[in-house]
Design a protein around this motif. Structure first.
Motif, PDB file in Angstrom:
ATOM      1  N   GLN A  37      37.718  39.253  52.260  1.00 29.52           N
ATOM      2  CA  GLN A  37      37.803  39.862  50.787  1.00 29.52           C
ATOM      3  C   GLN A  37      38.694  38.834  49.894  1.00 29.52           C
ATOM      4  O   GLN A  37      38.350  38.686  48.898  1.00 29.52           O
ATOM      5  CB  GLN A  37      38.097  41.009  50.743  1.00 29.52           C
ATOM      6  CG  GLN A  37      38.228  41.775  49.332  1.00 29.52           C
ATOM      7  CD  GLN A  37      39.028  43.386  49.297  1.00 29.52           C
ATOM      8  OE1 GLN A  37      39.202  44.009  50.461  1.00 29.52           O
ATOM      9  NE2 GLN A  37      39.118  43.728  48.048  1.00 29.52           N
ATOM     10  N   LEU A  95      37.516  36.404  46.742  1.00 25.50           N
ATOM     11  CA  LEU A  95      38.225  36.447  45.525  1.00 25.50           C
ATOM     12  C   LEU A  95      38.807  35.364  45.214  1.00 25.50           C
ATOM     13  O   LEU A  95      38.747  34.804  43.668  1.00 25.50           O
ATOM     14  CB  LEU A  95      39.437  37.613  45.708  1.00 25.50           C
ATOM     15  CG  LEU A  95      39.943  38.067  44.240  1.00 25.50           C
ATOM     16  CD1 LEU A  95      39.016  38.879  43.345  1.00 25.50           C
ATOM     17  CD2 LEU A  95      41.311  39.268  44.430  1.00 25.50           C
ATOM     18  N   GLU A 130      36.149  32.831  43.477  1.00 22.65           N
ATOM     19  CA  GLU A 130      35.576  33.383  42.394  1.00 22.65           C
ATOM     20  C   GLU A 130      35.844  32.449  41.362  1.00 22.65           C
ATOM     21  O   GLU A 130      35.509  32.209  40.116  1.00 22.65           O
ATOM     22  CB  GLU A 130      36.084  34.967  41.725  1.00 22.65           C
ATOM     23  CG  GLU A 130      35.623  35.936  42.621  1.00 22.65           C
ATOM     24  CD  GLU A 130      34.023  36.166  42.466  1.00 22.65           C
ATOM     25  OE1 GLU A 130      33.441  35.943  41.155  1.00 22.65           O
ATOM     26  OE2 GLU A 130      33.497  36.644  43.330  1.00 22.65           O
ATOM     27  N   SER A 157      47.410  39.736  39.154  1.00 22.50           N
ATOM     28  CA  SER A 157      46.084  40.038  38.841  1.00 22.50           C
ATOM     29  C   SER A 157      45.263  40.124  40.226  1.00 22.50           C
ATOM     30  O   SER A 157      44.342  41.041  40.616  1.00 22.50           O
ATOM     31  CB  SER A 157      45.414  39.200  37.951  1.00 22.50           C
ATOM     32  OG  SER A 157      45.408  38.087  38.355  1.00 22.50           O
ATOM     33  N   PHE A 158      45.637  39.226  41.077  1.00 19.22           N
ATOM     34  CA  PHE A 158      45.068  39.075  42.439  1.00 19.22           C
ATOM     35  C   PHE A 158      45.053  40.391  43.168  1.00 19.22           C
ATOM     36  O   PHE A 158      44.375  40.962  44.143  1.00 19.22           O
ATOM     37  CB  PHE A 158      45.425  37.803  43.299  1.00 19.22           C
ATOM     38  CG  PHE A 158      44.836  37.655  44.668  1.00 19.22           C
ATOM     39  CD1 PHE A 158      43.657  36.728  44.693  1.00 19.22           C
ATOM     40  CD2 PHE A 158      45.090  38.217  45.743  1.00 19.22           C
ATOM     41  CE1 PHE A 158      42.965  36.589  45.837  1.00 19.22           C
ATOM     42  CE2 PHE A 158      44.591  38.131  46.895  1.00 19.22           C
ATOM     43  CZ  PHE A 158      43.247  37.123  46.971  1.00 19.22           C
ATOM     44  N   ALA A 203      43.398  43.344  42.004  1.00 15.33           N
ATOM     45  CA  ALA A 203      41.688  43.165  42.342  1.00 15.33           C
ATOM     46  C   ALA A 203      41.417  43.275  43.912  1.00 15.33           C
ATOM     47  O   ALA A 203      40.454  43.782  44.018  1.00 15.33           O
ATOM     48  CB  ALA A 203      41.328  41.755  42.064  1.00 15.33           C
ATOM     49  N   MET A 204      42.469  43.201  44.748  1.00 19.17           N
ATOM     50  CA  MET A 204      42.510  43.573  46.070  1.00 19.17           C
ATOM     51  C   MET A 204      42.223  45.060  46.396  1.00 19.17           C
ATOM     52  O   MET A 204      41.501  45.473  47.213  1.00 19.17           O
ATOM     53  CB  MET A 204      43.469  42.776  46.829  1.00 19.17           C
ATOM     54  CG  MET A 204      43.534  41.222  47.290  1.00 19.17           C
ATOM     55  SD  MET A 204      41.987  40.867  48.035  1.00 19.17           S
ATOM     56  CE  MET A 204      42.428  41.520  49.631  1.00 19.17           C
ATOM     57  N   PRO A 214      38.326  45.953  43.413  1.00 25.26           N
ATOM     58  CA  PRO A 214      37.342  44.782  43.199  1.00 25.26           C
ATOM     59  C   PRO A 214      36.672  44.954  41.673  1.00 25.26           C
ATOM     60  O   PRO A 214      36.585  43.816  41.566  1.00 25.26           O
ATOM     61  CB  PRO A 214      36.261  45.028  44.270  1.00 25.26           C
ATOM     62  CG  PRO A 214      36.873  46.208  45.389  1.00 25.26           C
ATOM     63  CD  PRO A 214      37.679  46.826  44.466  1.00 25.26           C
ATOM     64  N   ASN A 215      36.557  45.801  41.000  1.00 27.02           N
ATOM     65  CA  ASN A 215      36.112  45.679  39.784  1.00 27.02           C
ATOM     66  C   ASN A 215      37.090  45.050  38.779  1.00 27.02           C
ATOM     67  O   ASN A 215      36.481  44.654  37.914  1.00 27.02           O
ATOM     68  CB  ASN A 215      35.642  47.284  39.370  1.00 27.02           C
ATOM     69  CG  ASN A 215      34.755  47.851  39.895  1.00 27.02           C
ATOM     70  OD1 ASN A 215      33.728  47.162  40.351  1.00 27.02           O
ATOM     71  ND2 ASN A 215      34.702  49.057  39.930  1.00 27.02           N
ATOM     72  N   LYS A 233      38.325  42.118  39.312  1.00 24.19           N
ATOM     73  CA  LYS A 233      38.122  40.420  39.917  1.00 24.19           C
ATOM     74  C   LYS A 233      38.198  39.683  38.607  1.00 24.19           C
ATOM     75  O   LYS A 233      38.616  38.620  38.598  1.00 24.19           O
ATOM     76  CB  LYS A 233      37.131  40.502  41.062  1.00 24.19           C
ATOM     77  CG  LYS A 233      35.601  40.544  40.487  1.00 24.19           C
ATOM     78  CD  LYS A 233      34.675  40.103  41.508  1.00 24.19           C
ATOM     79  CE  LYS A 233      33.371  40.261  40.966  1.00 24.19           C
ATOM     80  NZ  LYS A 233      32.335  39.981  42.055  1.00 24.19           N
ATOM     81  N   THR A 243      41.212  38.129  37.213  1.00 16.56           N
ATOM     82  CA  THR A 243      41.935  37.022  37.676  1.00 16.56           C
ATOM     83  C   THR A 243      41.402  35.560  37.620  1.00 16.56           C
ATOM     84  O   THR A 243      42.021  34.639  37.942  1.00 16.56           O
ATOM     85  CB  THR A 243      41.626  37.121  39.505  1.00 16.56           C
ATOM     86  OG1 THR A 243      40.245  36.927  39.914  1.00 16.56           O
ATOM     87  CG2 THR A 243      41.984  38.445  40.110  1.00 16.56           C
TER      88      THR A 243
END
Length: 333
Positions: A46, A50, A53, A220-221, A224-225, A228-229, A231, A234
């Motif tokens: 995961q 990320l 991305e 931000s990472f 997001a971990m 997930p929405n 992400k 980031t």
């Protein structure tokens, strides 16, 4: 247009092309069919997804910058016609050829090994415009398809950036993010256009603000971990951080990447996924890993074998059939 941008070679861009190309190969080595076997591996996977991305948005930023770096200060159709003509050779022809190759691979798999064909073929190959609308055949080539669309719309991007500067680019990003609009790639293409059209000293700006972007990206990472929405939050700090790290590496170390690697990068992007798909299925089924290390080593093996096989094919073609190789990579040799 700032004179410092005219026909200048950018070592940082050359470095980023190689790094991003390798990163995309590693991303596509993701063992999707083995997910859920190991919680630790799923968490690492995961995090890796990320991080990845950032790769395609950065390619759009670089593409926008390179497209507009020699643009005139006043709107001129001849500039766009010249750029479009170049992109027919450097993008459209390689894209079409790569789709034909993928279609051939699909036909062979369907005929001789049907279980291998899933995962790379587009949604509806019978559609007359499938490689531009429902495809492409090799699904990973969507970036080139969307980049072609962004380039066709380049006059609109020029007008937006020239007359609204950074504010129009920011507004485009806000609308795309909150409305969930496609094509979102035009936003990143416009960022590159802004840097080129307004002669922004991105290098100095990046070196001055890089450490702050590291802090923003880490925060931000982490968010997001957990969710997930988030992400999308980031990407911008991640792009700024990635540019900063590339500047530091190319400026402070002896690691230099020459322009001759541009052709290798493009060939790797165009032709890595089908052999990688085969390797994933062969190694995934053959090794059948369950432990964290087993899964990670399988992913690493798929990545390295793909890089090695496709690189070998590229250098063999380059040596034996240089003219054909030049066509395949859009004249980048």
């Amino acid at each position: 247009m700032s004179g410092t941008l005219q026909n200048k070679r950018y070592g940082t861009i050359d470095f980023l092309k190689v790094f991003l190309s390798i990163g995309i190969v590693v991303r596509h080595a993701e063992l999707v069919n083995l997910a859920g076997r190991n919680a630790s591996y799923d968490w690492i996977n995961q995090a890796g997804m990320l991080l990845s991305e950032l790769y395609v948005p950065m390619f759009f930023v670089l593409s926008g910058f390179l497209f507009f770096r020699n643009a005139p200060e006043k709107f001129e159709w001849k500039f766009f016609l010249r750029q479009w003509k170049k992109r027919v050779r450097s993008l459209l022809v390689p894209y079409l050829i790569a789709n034909v190759v993928a279609f051939g691979a699909y036909w062979l798999a369907y005929r001789y090994y049907p279980s291998m064909m899933t995962g790379f073929f587009g949604d509806n190959w019978k559609h007359p415009l499938f490689i531009f609308w429902t495809g492409p055949v090799n699904l990973t080539l969507w970036f080139i398809r969307d980049l072609i669309v962004a380039i066709v719309c380049a006059p609109l991007t020029w007008l937006l950036v020239r007359y609204t500067r950074v504010w129009g680019v920011a507004a485009l990003g806000i609308v795309c993010y909150f409305a969930g609009m496609r094509p979102w790639y035009n936003f990143y293409f416009a960022i590159g256009a802004w840097a080129a059209l307004w002669g922004q000293d991105v290098k100095q700006l990046s070196l001055k603000t890089g450490p702050w972007w590291l802090l923003v990206y880490v925060c931000s990472f982490a968010a997001a971990m957990q969710e997930p929405n988030l992400k999308g939050l980031t990407i911008l700090p991640g792009l700024a951080l990635l540019l900063y790290l590339a500047e530091v590496i190319t400026e402070k170390t002896r690691l230099k990447v020459g322009p001759q690697w541009a052709a290798w990068c493009f060939f790797m992007y165009l032709y890595h996924y089908i052999p990688e798909l085969v390797l994933k299925k062969l190694l995934g089924n053959g090794i059948d890993p369950h432990t964290t290390w087993g899964l990670l080593l399988t992913l690493l093996a798929v990545s390295l074998l793909t890089l090695g096989l496709v690189s070998a094919l590229y250098f063999i073609l380059k040596r034996l059939l240089p003219k054909l190789t030049g066509v395949l990579v859009g004249g980048k040799l």
